[in-house]
Each structure stands twice: as C-alpha cells, then as structure tokens.
Write an enzyme that holds these catalytic residues in place. Structure first.
Site, short mmCIF file in Angstrom:
data_model
loop_
_atom_site.label_atom_id
_atom_site.label_comp_id
_atom_site.label_asym_id
_atom_site.label_seq_id
_atom_site.Cartn_x
_atom_site.Cartn_y
_atom_site.Cartn_z
N ALA A 62 -39.50 37.06 41.91
CA ALA A 62 -39.80 37.01 40.69
C ALA A 62 -39.76 35.52 40.43
CB ALA A 62 -38.65 37.59 40.03
N ALA B 204 -41.92 33.05 38.74
CA ALA B 204 -42.53 32.10 37.74
C ALA B 204 -41.38 31.89 36.58
CB ALA B 204 -43.48 32.86 36.84
N PRO B 205 -41.42 30.18 36.35
CA PRO B 205 -42.46 29.47 36.25
C PRO B 205 -42.65 28.67 37.75
CG PRO B 205 -40.65 28.38 35.02
CD PRO B 205 -40.24 30.08 35.43
N LYS C 4 -37.52 27.52 41.32
CA LYS C 4 -37.05 28.01 42.77
C LYS C 4 -38.21 27.90 43.70
CE LYS C 4 -33.43 29.88 40.39
NZ LYS C 4 -34.19 30.10 38.94
N GLU D 280 -45.10 37.20 40.61
CA GLU D 280 -44.83 37.35 39.55
C GLU D 280 -45.20 38.43 38.88
OE1 GLU D 280 -42.54 35.83 37.46
OE2 GLU D 280 -43.31 37.01 35.86
N ASP E 97 -45.13 44.20 40.25
CA ASP E 97 -43.88 44.83 40.01
C ASP E 97 -43.35 44.53 41.41
OD1 ASP E 97 -41.70 45.90 39.86
OD2 ASP E 97 -42.59 47.37 37.99
N ASP F 262 -34.65 36.20 42.29
CA ASP F 262 -34.11 35.88 41.14
C ASP F 262 -34.51 36.57 39.98
OD1 ASP F 262 -32.81 33.73 39.79
OD2 ASP F 262 -34.67 32.81 39.14
N CYS G 118 -29.21 34.29 35.86
CA CYS G 118 -28.85 33.35 34.87
C CYS G 118 -28.05 33.89 33.83
CB CYS G 118 -29.82 32.60 34.37
SG CYS G 118 -31.12 33.28 33.56
#
Ligand code: SAM
Length: 484
Positions: free
Chosen positions: A119, A121-122, A125, A143, A170, A188, A241
């Site tokens: 995962a 974007a943007p 990482k 993404e 996905d 992430d 996050c």
C-alpha cells in the site's frame, strides 16, 4: 485545536501503557508537528546535502532511527514543497515516525533484493526503500486508489527510483498472484489514522469503534495476503499510523493464529538507541505521540519461518506482454547515443526492452514476473526512436545520471538559472559567467544536461545564444523558491 471525540478518549485511555499519562497524550495531540525530511541518497549523499543546507542556514537535527532523516528547526516560514532541492528530488518531506517501517524492514543487514510495498502511495516509504536498495533489485510498489497511483508515480520519478514496478490492485491479490515471491514486504496498511491528529485536528472528530473494527477486517485480509506472497525466511513489516490495538497488535496476533508454525515476531527493541521506550512486550514499536514528539505509529517485524500452503491456485500466465527485448544492434546504438549525447552509461545488468518505438530499461529481477500480473509501469522509459536517432526521456537522464554522472556534457546552473529552468524558461548563454560563456561558445550545439548542486535537472538543447528548455510540460512549475 484537535477535536478528540469522547468515545475515542475513553477507548484509548484503556490502551495507554501505564507509564504514559492521558493528560500528556491529549496535550501532544494539540502540539504542532515538527517538520521533517529525508535526504534522497539516490541523488545526493546525506553529508553533501547537510553541508549545502546548513551553509544556507537550515538547522537540521537527526532523526535517531533514520540515517538520512532530519527535523528542520526554526524554518517555519519555508514552503518546503516549493524549494528547488525538493523539486529536484534531493529530499522527501516525510514525517519522522513514518521513516521507521523501512528502517525496520532493512534492519540487521537485511539484503532483500525483491521487495513488495503493498500500500505505497504517495510513496514516502517506497522511495525510502528504493534508496535503501540503492536502485538495485526490484521494488514492486502497489496502490489501490487510481488517483493516488498518479502521485506515487510522480514521486518515484522525482526521486529517480529506477528499479521500481508499479501495480494498481487491491492488496488482497498478492498471495494468489505472486505467492512466495518476495524477500521482504512492507504492509503500511490503510488505517484509522489516529496517530495523525497533530497534522489533521479533525482526524478524530467522528471516531467510531465500528469503523475501527471494520478496517481491521481489511487489515487481516491484507496481512494474510502479504504473508502468502513472502518467501520462507523473508521479513514482513506491518505498520500503521493509528493507535488502537484492534488495528495493530490484534492484526499481528490474527496472523500468528492463522499460521502458528510460520510466524515469528522479531523484537525491534534495539532498532535504534531509545527504541525500548516504545517497545511492547512482543517487540513491536507502539509509538505514542509524546514518546518521540512525533506522529503516532505502530511497527511490527515478522519473520516467515516456513512455507505456508497456497490458499488459491496459481492463476494462468497472462499473454500479450507488449514489450520485447531489444536486439544487440538496437542495444549498441542506444548505448552509444546516451554516451555520445550525455556521457551516460546504461547499466549492463538491466534489460533494454522495446515497445513499438519506445525503449525501456527493466530491472533484471523483473523478468521472472512477466505474465504473472498486470503492471502499470516497469523501470524507466529511456528514449523514443525517431526517424533519425533517438530522443532521450527526462526520467531516463534523471535516473541514469544519479548512477553514472559525468560532468563532461553537463552545465552547472546558478540558483537563479535553475529556478528559471524549473519554471520552463530557456537560459540565455549571456547569463553565465565569462569563462563558461567561452566554453559554451566552443561546445558542439545539440542536446546536453543541466545540473544544480551537481545533480542533473534535465535536458537542454544548446542553440548557441541560448539553452532551449526541454523539461516535460507536466513538470514545469509556477512556484520555485530559493532558500540559499
Ligand atoms: C497508510 S497509506 C500508505 C502510505 C504509504 N505507504 C507512504 O508511505 O507514502 C495506505 C494506502 O493504502 C491504500 N489502500 C487502501 N485499501 C487498499 C487495499 N485494499 N489494497 C492496497 N492498498 C490499499 C490507500 O489508498 C492508501 O494509499
């Protein structure tokens, strides 16, 4: 001021470790976030960047868990995104705690060569991973959101990450399509974003436990898929996050319960000096905003001890891959063109591919992936074949010059000239100093490179009295700020 929903406060109070206070947590949610950046070592060494920027008055203080990460102090007036050095890809604006997952992925001298970012974007990482891999091997950056793939693509190009293949799926499909294919994987995950409230005061205004539970189901699917796509012995880093255990610890436990003989949690307590302050008893890093004065974050490092059985059978290989390897003559001519025009060398271990009149450079490690799934973009576009000769692509000179920069065909610009170039303007030769004007006068006319801070900005056509700007239109900027 951060709007913290009462349900969230009641929920998080129960999860806060005993040594942290709720009052302090709430106070930190309101504290503005420190600005931080990561130097892009694909284009400039960290020492060189620090030297240039500190000479210009920037105050940089190191992020303890990322050798190339810095907090910028005392420069609140600076619009970092418009700084020349940002536009030319010398640094990425990245929250300090978001630098943790790639550091964890490559800790203990992990030399992973084939890496997936599920995962991405943007791309903060993903581009950090590309830098840690030093543009070698293969990074598949996926993404799901179409609009975010575009931003990811732009960032990958800006940073000169040449060994990247982009996909748009996905993340649940990887276990099926690319079963046990990667040495290392970063997930992430999409999450509730509870750790981002210092940046977005409304992030927790409508917090609802049902949303947390629902996103947890997606995270469980994604972590299972990522684990299936990981080679035995490989490392999976799971990060978010957000702060709730339901989206963090519980997702890791779910994986452990699904594959008890194959999942091993590796402790991150010694990832950097002071990591123990955020370390849970399982060895995960649960970063509360007040621990390092950062965003909230969660990072788990998981080793796949053994192979696990496929869940779905291998899909059929896809046909009609539109690229073919260039023949020896085509390769030799293109290589000669890049050398004669720009003193750039094409890396011998990568593969030159052809699609109609377009030449591309694919990472060698990409080749076994052909036909296994659909890729949005692979490697870098080198050049278009013209009626006579070739026309190099901007992205190619940017990426190749980082690896094989030879100043013979490169003209270093002043700050004002570099600003003009990035704003799409031609550069009059009369704006150079006298010796350079004389040098330009005797240089053959035609394509050449321009650089700033000795890092290539793009291609110009030397027409005698001016250097004609060949920056692609979509990269021309209205605002380019000079802070030096
Ligand atoms: C936390 S963000 C990723 C940030 C990124 N890793 C970075 O460092 O710049 C999560 C990303 O997951 C994407 N996403 C959401 N659902 C997904 C899915 N099912 N599969 C893959 N990606 C998904 C979102 O669009 C979002 O870009």
């Amino acid at each position: 001021m951060a709007q913290l929903n009462t349900n969230f406060i009641n929920h998080i109070e129960k999860e806060l470790p005993a040594h942290l206070s709720l009052q302090e947590f709430i106070a930190y949610c309101d504290k503005p976030l420190r600005k931080s950046i990561r130097v892009n070592t694909l284009k400039i060494s960290t020492a060189q960047f620090v030297h240039i920027m500190t000479s210009a008055g920037w105050q940089l203080s190191p992020v303890p868990w990322c050798a190339d990460g810095f907090w910028i102090e005392g420069k609140d007036d600076i619009q970092l995104g418009n700084a020349i050095e940002h536009i030319q890809g010398l640094f990425y604006i990245q929250e300090a705690s978001s630098m943790l997952p790639p550091t964890a992925l490559f800790s203990n001298d992990n030399t992973a060569e084939i890496v997936l970012d599920v995962a991405s974007a943007p791309g903060s990482k993903a581009t950090q991973i590309a830098a840690l891999m030093n543009n070698s091997g293969l990074l598949v950056a996926n993404e799901y959101s179409a609009s975010r793939v575009k931003v990811l693509h732009a960032n990958v190009l800006r940073m000169g990450a040449s060994h990247t293949a982009l996909t748009h799926f996905d993340g649940r499909v990887y276990g099926e399509y690319l079963y046990e294919s990667f040495d290392a994987i970063l997930l992430d995950a999409p999450c509730g974003g509870e750790g981002t409230v210092r940046k977005d005061p409304l992030a927790l205004k409508h917090w609802d436990i049902d949303d947390v539970t629902a996103i947890g189901e997606t995270q469980k699917d994604l972590i299972e898929s990522a684990f299936l796509a990981l080679k035995p012995g490989g490392i999976l880093v799971y990060s978010t996050c957000t702060l709730s255990q339901l989206e963090n610890q519980h997702i890791c436990y779910h994986l452990q319960q699904t594959y008890p003989d194959a999942v091993e949690f590796e402790s991150l307590a010694e990832l950097f000096d002071g990591a123990d302050k955020a370390c849970t008893e399982e060895g995960f890093l649960h970063v509360w905003p007040q621990i390092y004065d950062s965003e909230g974050f969660f990072v788990a490092k998981i080793r796949k001890k053994a192979s696990v059985e496929r869940v779905k059978k291998q899909p059929k290989l896809q046909k009609n891959f539109p690229f073919n390897p260039a023949n020896e003559k085509q390769k030799a001519e293109l290589t000669q063109y890049f050398y004669d025009s720009f003193c750039l060398e094409l890396p011998s271990d990568d593969v030159i591919m052809l699609r109609d009149d377009e030449y591309w450079l694919f990472p060698a490690q990409f080749m076994p992936f052909i036909g296994k799934m659909r890729f949005q973009r692979i490697g870098i576009k080198l050049a278009d074949a013209m009626k006579k000769g070739y026309k190099a692509k901007h992205e190619a000179v940017i990426a190749l010059s980082a690896a094989t920069h030879n100043p013979a065909k490169t003209m270093e610009l002043s700050a004002a000239q570099a600003q003009d170039f990035l704003m799409g303007r031609d550069i009059a030769t009369s704006t150079f100093d006298q010796p350079t004007q004389q040098q330009l006068a005797i240089m053959p006319q035609g394509e050449m490179l321009v650089s700033y801070h000795k890092v290539v900005l793009g291609v110009v056509k030397h027409l005698g009295h001016r250097l004609k700007n060949n920056l692609p239109r979509d990269l021309v900027r209205d605002n380019v700020n000079l802070y030096l």
